[in-house]
Design an enzyme around this catalytic site. Structure first.
Site, PDB file in Angstrom:
ATOM      1  CG  ASP A 128      15.885 -10.093   3.006  1.00 27.65           C
ATOM      2  OD1 ASP A 128      15.614  -9.827   1.828  1.00 27.65           O
ATOM      3  OD2 ASP A 128      15.261  -9.625   3.975  1.00 27.65           O
ATOM      4  CG  ASN A 150      27.679  -5.919  12.850  1.00 32.61           C
ATOM      5  OD1 ASN A 150      28.125  -4.957  12.204  1.00 32.61           O
ATOM      6  ND2 ASN A 150      26.840  -5.781  13.854  1.00 32.61           N
ATOM      7  CE  LYS A 152      30.846 -10.372  16.152  1.00 31.06           C
ATOM      8  NZ  LYS A 152      30.704  -8.918  16.283  1.00 31.06           N
ATOM      9  NE  ARG A 173       1.574   0.526   8.688  1.00 29.52           N
ATOM     10  CZ  ARG A 173       2.318   0.837   7.629  1.00 29.52           C
ATOM     11  NH1 ARG A 173       2.645  -0.083   6.748  1.00 29.52           N
ATOM     12  NH2 ARG A 173       2.768   2.066   7.458  1.00 29.52           N
ATOM     13  CE  LYS A 174       8.053   1.060  14.582  1.00 35.01           C
ATOM     14  NZ  LYS A 174       8.858   2.210  15.070  1.00 35.01           N
TER      15      LYS A 174
HETATM   16  C1  LIG Z   1       4.792 -13.908   0.835  1.00 32.39           C
HETATM   17  C2  LIG Z   1       5.570 -15.162   1.327  1.00 32.39           C
HETATM   18  C3  LIG Z   1       7.103 -15.004   1.074  1.00 32.39           C
HETATM   19  C4  LIG Z   1       7.918 -16.201   1.582  1.00 32.39           C
HETATM   20  C5  LIG Z   1       9.397 -16.208   1.217  1.00 32.39           C
HETATM   21  C6  LIG Z   1      10.081 -14.920   0.989  1.00 32.39           C
HETATM   22  C7  LIG Z   1      10.754 -14.370   2.231  1.00 32.39           C
HETATM   23  C8  LIG Z   1      11.779 -13.372   1.798  1.00 32.39           C
HETATM   24  C9  LIG Z   1      11.459 -12.020   2.355  1.00 32.39           C
HETATM   25  C10 LIG Z   1      12.223 -11.004   1.557  1.00 32.39           C
HETATM   26  C11 LIG Z   1      11.671  -9.640   1.798  1.00 32.39           C
HETATM   27  C12 LIG Z   1      12.301  -8.682   0.868  1.00 32.39           C
HETATM   28  O1  LIG Z   1      13.399  -8.863   0.398  1.00 32.39           O
HETATM   29  S1  LIG Z   1      11.392  -7.309   0.477  1.00 32.39           S
HETATM   30  C13 LIG Z   1      12.393  -6.500  -0.712  1.00 32.39           C
HETATM   31  C14 LIG Z   1      13.306  -5.428  -0.089  1.00 32.39           C
HETATM   32  N1  LIG Z   1      12.477  -4.384   0.545  1.00 32.39           N
HETATM   33  C15 LIG Z   1      11.834  -3.467  -0.250  1.00 32.39           C
HETATM   34  O2  LIG Z   1      11.930  -3.425  -1.479  1.00 32.39           O
HETATM   35  C16 LIG Z   1      10.960  -2.486   0.544  1.00 32.39           C
HETATM   36  C17 LIG Z   1      11.003  -1.072  -0.065  1.00 32.39           C
HETATM   37  N2  LIG Z   1      10.410  -0.138   0.938  1.00 32.39           N
HETATM   38  C18 LIG Z   1       9.048  -0.076   0.998  1.00 32.39           C
HETATM   39  O3  LIG Z   1       8.301  -0.676   0.217  1.00 32.39           O
HETATM   40  C19 LIG Z   1       8.509   0.823   2.108  1.00 32.39           C
HETATM   41  O4  LIG Z   1       9.503   1.731   2.557  1.00 32.39           O
HETATM   42  C20 LIG Z   1       8.026  -0.049   3.319  1.00 32.39           C
HETATM   43  C21 LIG Z   1       6.903  -0.985   2.855  1.00 32.39           C
HETATM   44  C22 LIG Z   1       9.202  -0.858   3.909  1.00 32.39           C
HETATM   45  C23 LIG Z   1       7.518   0.886   4.429  1.00 32.39           C
HETATM   46  O5  LIG Z   1       6.623   1.777   3.789  1.00 32.39           O
HETATM   47  P1  LIG Z   1       5.236   2.190   4.477  1.00 32.39           P
HETATM   48  O6  LIG Z   1       4.298   1.068   4.497  1.00 32.39           O
HETATM   49  O7  LIG Z   1       4.840   3.463   3.833  1.00 32.39           O
HETATM   50  O8  LIG Z   1       5.662   2.405   5.981  1.00 32.39           O
HETATM   51  P2  LIG Z   1       5.950   3.804   6.686  1.00 32.39           P
HETATM   52  O9  LIG Z   1       4.637   4.391   7.066  1.00 32.39           O
HETATM   53  O10 LIG Z   1       6.919   4.621   5.880  1.00 32.39           O
HETATM   54  O11 LIG Z   1       6.745   3.322   7.983  1.00 32.39           O
HETATM   55  C24 LIG Z   1       6.054   2.562   8.972  1.00 32.39           C
HETATM   56  C25 LIG Z   1       6.943   2.603  10.203  1.00 32.39           C
HETATM   57  O12 LIG Z   1       8.198   1.952   9.901  1.00 32.39           O
HETATM   58  C26 LIG Z   1       9.257   2.890  10.102  1.00 32.39           C
HETATM   59  N3  LIG Z   1      10.250   2.658   9.063  1.00 32.39           N
HETATM   60  C27 LIG Z   1      10.012   2.439   7.744  1.00 32.39           C
HETATM   61  N4  LIG Z   1      11.175   2.239   7.094  1.00 32.39           N
HETATM   62  C28 LIG Z   1      12.172   2.318   8.029  1.00 32.39           C
HETATM   63  C29 LIG Z   1      13.590   2.189   7.990  1.00 32.39           C
HETATM   64  N5  LIG Z   1      14.221   1.931   6.834  1.00 32.39           N
HETATM   65  N6  LIG Z   1      14.269   2.331   9.136  1.00 32.39           N
HETATM   66  C30 LIG Z   1      13.623   2.578  10.310  1.00 32.39           C
HETATM   67  N7  LIG Z   1      12.285   2.717  10.430  1.00 32.39           N
HETATM   68  C31 LIG Z   1      11.576   2.583   9.290  1.00 32.39           C
HETATM   69  C32 LIG Z   1       8.628   4.254   9.970  1.00 32.39           C
HETATM   70  O13 LIG Z   1       9.417   5.203  10.665  1.00 32.39           O
HETATM   71  C33 LIG Z   1       7.286   4.033  10.637  1.00 32.39           C
HETATM   72  O14 LIG Z   1       7.528   3.965  12.021  1.00 32.39           O
HETATM   73  P3  LIG Z   1       6.410   4.613  13.044  1.00 32.39           P
HETATM   74  O15 LIG Z   1       6.325   6.076  12.662  1.00 32.39           O
HETATM   75  O16 LIG Z   1       5.132   3.865  12.771  1.00 32.39           O
HETATM   76  O17 LIG Z   1       6.996   4.381  14.412  1.00 32.39           O
END
Ligand SMILES: CCCCCCCCCCCC(=O)SCCNC(=O)CCNC(=O)[C@H](O)C(C)(C)COP(=O)(O)OP(=O)(O)OC[C@H]1O[C@@H](n2cnc3c(N)ncnc32)[C@H](O)[C@@H]1OP(=O)(O)O
Length: 207
Positions: A128, A150, A152, A173-174
């Site tokens: 991640d 996966n 493996k 935005r994806k």
């Molecule tokens: C800073 C330096 C750091 C630097 C160092 C750190 C790096 C580490 C990075 C770690 C990152 C994390 O762990 S983050 C923590 C884990 N993740 C989370 O907690 C996220 C929780 N979920 C959310 O907040 C939300 O669901 C979002 C933000 C992901 C999406 O919400 P949104 O902004 O409302 O987007 P939304 O309109 O729903 O969707 C936009 C498009 O994406 C698609 N889409 C959305 N979710 C999905 C999905 N699960 N599977 C398939 N497709 C999806 C939608 O169909 C749509 O496609 P279309 O219709 O446009 O085609």
């Protein structure tokens, strides 16, 4: 340093440390050499995220009223919550032309799952972080929407491995990023993953 605690240090954890093994140092030196012509960039790694992006994060997330303000001051990147050598030791290098990040990862003994092997969650964390960094350098403030892994082959505890991540596609935005985890001689494929990151939309309220 809105999202960080006062107590964390400014230490750059992506520079050689006494706890790094031989292969970790060898690969670090090899990649630092690749940085000489500018094709690869050595990414720093701190205990907090001090970039401007993290300052803006609360306005983007819209859930900022959910953030527990006094707990926030203790905030520290999860991968930096272990003593040196016991958890996640890693260094990342970025190739902008190829949209690739290579992470050299040395896992410590406190990342154990089944006896003698890494915990799947520890492997997922480093995946991640690597694909996440790949998405961030291209997409700015993003969050992981989907991570498919996966597993493996089990990875022996305290291994040094290479995580190769590739930005595959940006669609609105994806951001779609894939990666694999291999042994340093690239003979063993341990893990493969695909991921979807979504750029946070400051106008969008969460329902
Ligand atoms: C800073 C330096 C750091 C630097 C160092 C750190 C790096 C580490 C990075 C770690 C990152 C994390 O762990 S983050 C923590 C884990 N993740 C989370 O907690 C996220 C929780 N979920 C959310 O907040 C939300 O669901 C979002 C933000 C992901 C999406 O919400 P949104 O902004 O409302 O987007 P939304 O309109 O729903 O969707 C936009 C498009 O994406 C698609 N889409 C959305 N979710 C999905 C999905 N699960 N599977 C398939 N497709 C999806 C939608 O169909 C749509 O496609 P279309 O219709 O446009 O085609």
């Amino acid at each position: 340093r809105l999202l960080s605690s006062e107590k964390v240090s400014d230490k750059n954890h992506s520079l050689p440390k006494p706890c790094w093994g031989k292969d970790m140092r060898l690969l670090f030196d090899q990649f630092m050499k690749k940085c000489e012509d500018g094709s690869w960039i050595h990414l720093p790694s701190y205990e907090y995220i001090a970039t401007q992006r993290s300052q803006d994060f609360p306005t983007f997330i819209h859930a900022s009223e959910l953030i527990n303000k006094e707990k926030l001051s203790q905030g520290r990147l999860f991968t930096k919550s272990f003593e040196d050598g016991l958890g996640f030791e890693y260094v990342m290098f970025y190739n902008d032309a190829e949209k690739r990040i290579v992470c050299v990862f040395q896992g410590g003994p406190h990342l154990q799952g089944m006896p003698g092997f890494f915990h799947g969650g520890a492997i997922a964390t480093m995946i991640d972080a690597t694909v996440g960094m790949n998405a961030i350098v291209s997409g700015g403030i993003v969050m992981t929407a989907n991570l498919n892994i996966n597993f493996k082959r089990p990875i022996p505890l305290c291994s040094i491995v290479l995580i190769n991540s590739q930005l595959d596609k940006i669609e609105g935005r994806k951001l779609l990023v894939s990666c694999n985890v291999q042994s340093v001689d690239e003979k063993i494929l341990y893990t493969e993953a695909t991921s979807l990151f979504v750029k946070l939309n400051p106008e969008k309220e969460f329902d």
